[in-house]
Design a protein around this motif. Structure first.
Motif, PDB file in Angstrom:
ATOM      1  N   TYR A 191      39.979  79.200  92.179  1.00 23.40           N
ATOM      2  CA  TYR A 191      40.286  78.661  90.851  1.00 23.40           C
ATOM      3  C   TYR A 191      41.504  79.359  90.247  1.00 23.40           C
ATOM      4  CZ  TYR A 191      39.747  77.300  85.967  1.00 23.40           C
ATOM      5  OH  TYR A 191      39.975  76.824  84.696  1.00 23.40           O
ATOM      6  N   GLN A 192      41.544  80.675  90.334  1.00 28.77           N
ATOM      7  CA  GLN A 192      42.689  81.414  89.801  1.00 28.77           C
ATOM      8  C   GLN A 192      43.951  81.156  90.614  1.00 28.77           C
ATOM      9  OE1 GLN A 192      42.873  83.094  86.955  1.00 28.77           O
ATOM     10  NE2 GLN A 192      40.746  82.561  86.539  1.00 28.77           N
ATOM     11  N   ARG A 193      43.773  80.865  91.888  1.00 31.71           N
ATOM     12  CA  ARG A 193      44.927  80.599  92.753  1.00 31.71           C
ATOM     13  C   ARG A 193      45.574  79.261  92.420  1.00 31.71           C
ATOM     14  NH1 ARG A 193      44.536  80.438  99.381  1.00 31.71           N
ATOM     15  NH2 ARG A 193      46.758  80.107  99.781  1.00 31.71           N
ATOM     16  N   ASP A 194      44.752  78.257  92.127  1.00 33.93           N
ATOM     17  CA  ASP A 194      45.273  76.921  91.824  1.00 33.93           C
ATOM     18  C   ASP A 194      44.230  76.174  90.992  1.00 33.93           C
ATOM     19  OD1 ASP A 194      46.912  74.765  91.756  1.00 33.93           O
ATOM     20  OD2 ASP A 194      46.959  74.392  93.902  1.00 33.93           O
ATOM     21  N   LYS A 195      44.325  76.269  89.678  1.00 33.64           N
ATOM     22  CA  LYS A 195      43.279  75.747  88.790  1.00 33.64           C
ATOM     23  C   LYS A 195      43.093  74.229  88.856  1.00 33.64           C
ATOM     24  CE  LYS A 195      43.535  79.520  85.433  1.00 33.64           C
ATOM     25  NZ  LYS A 195      43.823  79.879  84.028  1.00 33.64           N
ATOM     26  N   PRO A 196      44.160  73.438  88.810  1.00 35.60           N
ATOM     27  CA  PRO A 196      43.954  71.978  88.739  1.00 35.60           C
ATOM     28  C   PRO A 196      43.669  71.324  90.086  1.00 35.60           C
ATOM     29  CG  PRO A 196      46.303  72.438  88.651  1.00 35.60           C
ATOM     30  CD  PRO A 196      45.590  73.777  88.701  1.00 35.60           C
ATOM     31  N   ARG A 197      42.613  71.788  90.748  1.00 38.49           N
ATOM     32  CA  ARG A 197      42.203  71.215  92.029  1.00 38.49           C
ATOM     33  C   ARG A 197      40.743  70.783  91.934  1.00 38.49           C
ATOM     34  NH1 ARG A 197      45.510  71.389  96.659  1.00 38.49           N
ATOM     35  NH2 ARG A 197      47.614  71.863  95.914  1.00 38.49           N
ATOM     36  N   LEU A 198      40.444  69.566  92.403  1.00 39.44           N
ATOM     37  CA  LEU A 198      39.080  69.061  92.344  1.00 39.44           C
ATOM     38  C   LEU A 198      38.141  69.851  93.246  1.00 39.44           C
ATOM     39  CD1 LEU A 198      39.883  65.240  92.350  1.00 39.44           C
ATOM     40  CD2 LEU A 198      38.869  66.531  90.460  1.00 39.44           C
ATOM     41  N   ARG A 199      38.693  70.488  94.271  1.00 40.51           N
ATOM     42  CA  ARG A 199      37.843  71.264  95.182  1.00 40.51           C
ATOM     43  C   ARG A 199      37.139  72.400  94.441  1.00 40.51           C
ATOM     44  NH1 ARG A 199      42.752  74.499  98.227  1.00 40.51           N
ATOM     45  NH2 ARG A 199      43.136  75.966  96.532  1.00 40.51           N
ATOM     46  N   ASN A 200      37.735  72.877  93.359  1.00 39.08           N
ATOM     47  CA  ASN A 200      37.124  73.968  92.609  1.00 39.08           C
ATOM     48  C   ASN A 200      35.781  73.556  92.021  1.00 39.08           C
ATOM     49  OD1 ASN A 200      39.335  75.684  93.095  1.00 39.08           O
ATOM     50  ND2 ASN A 200      40.456  74.843  91.356  1.00 39.08           N
ATOM     51  N   GLY A 201      35.644  72.277  91.681  1.00 36.40           N
ATOM     52  CA  GLY A 201      34.365  71.783  91.194  1.00 36.40           C
ATOM     53  C   GLY A 201      33.293  71.862  92.255  1.00 36.40           C
ATOM     54  N   TRP A 202      33.651  71.505  93.506  1.00 35.96           N
ATOM     55  CA  TRP A 202      32.688  71.596  94.608  1.00 35.96           C
ATOM     56  C   TRP A 202      32.295  73.046  94.870  1.00 35.96           C
ATOM     57  CZ3 TRP A 202      30.683  67.198  94.958  1.00 35.96           C
ATOM     58  CH2 TRP A 202      31.433  66.017  94.969  1.00 35.96           C
ATOM     59  N   LEU A 203      33.258  73.949  94.762  1.00 29.59           N
ATOM     60  CA  LEU A 203      32.965  75.364  94.991  1.00 29.59           C
ATOM     61  C   LEU A 203      32.025  75.903  93.917  1.00 29.59           C
ATOM     62  CD1 LEU A 203      36.497  76.675  96.066  1.00 29.59           C
ATOM     63  CD2 LEU A 203      34.460  76.455  97.504  1.00 29.59           C
ATOM     64  N   PHE A 204      32.224  75.467  92.675  1.00 33.13           N
ATOM     65  CA  PHE A 204      31.334  75.928  91.614  1.00 33.13           C
ATOM     66  C   PHE A 204      29.942  75.320  91.776  1.00 33.13           C
ATOM     67  CE2 PHE A 204      29.586  76.332  87.320  1.00 33.13           C
ATOM     68  CZ  PHE A 204      29.891  77.665  87.059  1.00 33.13           C
ATOM     69  N   THR A 205      29.879  74.067  92.207  1.00 33.02           N
ATOM     70  CA  THR A 205      28.589  73.439  92.476  1.00 33.02           C
ATOM     71  C   THR A 205      27.856  74.180  93.590  1.00 33.02           C
ATOM     72  OG1 THR A 205      29.410  71.252  91.805  1.00 33.02           O
ATOM     73  CG2 THR A 205      27.457  71.304  93.208  1.00 33.02           C
ATOM     74  N   LEU A 206      28.591  74.591  94.621  1.00 35.87           N
ATOM     75  CA  LEU A 206      27.993  75.370  95.701  1.00 35.87           C
ATOM     76  C   LEU A 206      27.426  76.678  95.161  1.00 35.87           C
ATOM     77  CD1 LEU A 206      27.458  75.761  98.731  1.00 35.87           C
ATOM     78  CD2 LEU A 206      29.765  76.737  98.929  1.00 35.87           C
ATOM     79  N   PHE A 207      28.164  77.323  94.273  1.00 34.58           N
ATOM     80  CA  PHE A 207      27.658  78.561  93.644  1.00 34.58           C
ATOM     81  C   PHE A 207      26.374  78.286  92.868  1.00 34.58           C
ATOM     82  CE2 PHE A 207      27.583  80.382  89.311  1.00 34.58           C
ATOM     83  CZ  PHE A 207      27.054  81.630  89.624  1.00 34.58           C
TER      84      PHE A 207
END
Length: 398
Positions: free
Chosen positions: A72-88
């Protein structure tokens, strides 16, 4: 830890929460920090449980959160970050279940019980509640806003869900067995888009937590339609006001102000450019005209970012710090466009009327879908083909 210990910890939390809430009201500060306080207290509680049980299971969800935070800090506007947070979230929920039964944590058992009841309610009545909410919200939107297609999205979704429910009820009574399999097509596509919407909504909400540093050289204000071709609309005014608020906050913190870059061209039905109307409004609010820069040729958000970047590159070739402002529901997609043109800029969101948010997020979601329409069309085509083949095989072998 024991029942007495759990009750003591819960009681201390409630007392501290009430005191903190009273302090926030006296200081007239945002109550969003209550969530941070609650999260920090719960984390300390989990650490205490781990210490008493001589275990280290908490490390697992922490690692998954770290994975999300890194990307997320590396590249905030990416939809993949939502999947990573869901995984968490999935890993963290699994961890809570584990310590609830292995470590006898009564607080987490109670929390999981509440969440389980909510999940059960959603499972039994969620779809019907959603339809009622969408119809009620569409009535309010149509009453207060124009009757455009963009403002009918909540109503359209409600009608689509009702149609789907009717088909699912009537289908089994009138269709042969092989054709019943085809009823799974709209259901599967609906689940697919629900997961995509969940991911988009989650990362959009997370993105709104941005707290840009007070060291900005430019602040881009994204344009919107004008009233009578020359006056800013309430939505556009809220964007400008958010930019002005940051302008003053940075001066108070760093004794320097960012240049407000008003970005928006002149539509065919407008007398002046959006940028010029925005400047007029900002000057009326007390912003010096020399602190305002105009980009008056863009016609959409992508061009807002592209043309603003070219203007700033020309004026400050040595480099600069920049953020942008738009309505809270729009800043994530705005950040995606900024990323596409190579502009490193975080967004800060202006508040939007609560009644308008469901329709606004649906509109943003539709725009996100169109940005990746080929991928979604392929997935939907595969779903249709798969169930069609299963249906044909069922017809042949029965």
């Amino acid at each position: 830890m024991g029942v007495i210990g759990e009750i003591t910890i819960g009681s201390i939390y409630l007392i501290l929460l009430i005191c903190y809430f009273i302090w926030l009201r006296k200081k007239d500060k945002s109550r969003k920090s209550l969530w941070l306080f609650s999260g920090a207290y719960f984390l300390l509680y989990l650490i205490l449980v781990e210490i008493l049980n001589h275990s280290f299971y908490l490390i697992i969800p922490v690692l998954f959160f770290g994975l999300f935070y890194y990307f997320y800090q590396r590249d905030k506007p990416r939809l993949r970050n939502g999947w990573l947070f869901t995984l968490f979230l999935v890993v963290f929920a699994t961890y809570l279940v584990a310590i609830s039964f292995l470590g006898q944590s009564y607080i987490t058992i109670g929390l999981l019980g509440i969440l389980g009841l909510i999940f059960l309610f959603v499972l039994l009545f969620g779809l019907y509640a959603l339809i009622i909410f969408l119809i009620g919200n569409s009535y309010i939107v149509l009453k207060k806003e124009s009757h455009s297609i963009a403002n009918l999205l909540t109503l359209i979704l409600a009608v689509a869900l009702i149609a789907w429910l009717v088909i699912q009820q009537i289908g089994p009574e009138i269709l042969p067995q092989w054709a019943l399999i085809l009823l799974s097509i709209p259901s599967t596509i609906l689940v697919y888009f629900f997961l995509i919407f969940w991911n988009f909504l989650l990362i959009s909400l997370i993105y709104q937590l941005n707290q840009p540093k007070f060291n900005q050289d430019y602040l881009i204000v994204l344009g919107a339609g004008l009233i009578d071709g020359e006056k800013v609309s309430p939505i556009l005014a809220s964007r400008i006001n958010r930019g002005i608020a940051f302008y003053h906050q940075q001066f108070a913190k760093a004794k320097r102000t960012p240049v407000l870059l008003m970005s928006g061209g002149k539509g065919s039905d407008e007398k002046i450019s959006e940028a010029e109307a925005m400047k007029n409004y900002a000057v009326e609010q007390g912003i010096p005209s020399e602190d305002i820069l105009l980009e008056a040729t863009s016609t959409n958000t992508y061009e807002n970012m592209l043309f603003s970047k070219k203007l700033m590159d020309r004026l400050t070739p040595a480099g600069y710090q920049v953020i942008f402002t738009s309505n809270n529901f729009h800043i994530f997609r705005g950040a995606m466009f900024a990323d596409q043109v190579g502009l490193k800029a975080d967004g800060i969101g202006a508040k939007t009327a609560k009644y308008y948010l469901p329709n606004a997020f649906l509109r943003e979601f539709a725009a996100i879908i169109l940005m990746n329409k080929r991928r979604h069309l392929i997935v939907c085509a595969v779903i249709v083909l798969l169930f069609f083949l299963i249906s044909m095989l069922n017809l042949i072998f029965t």
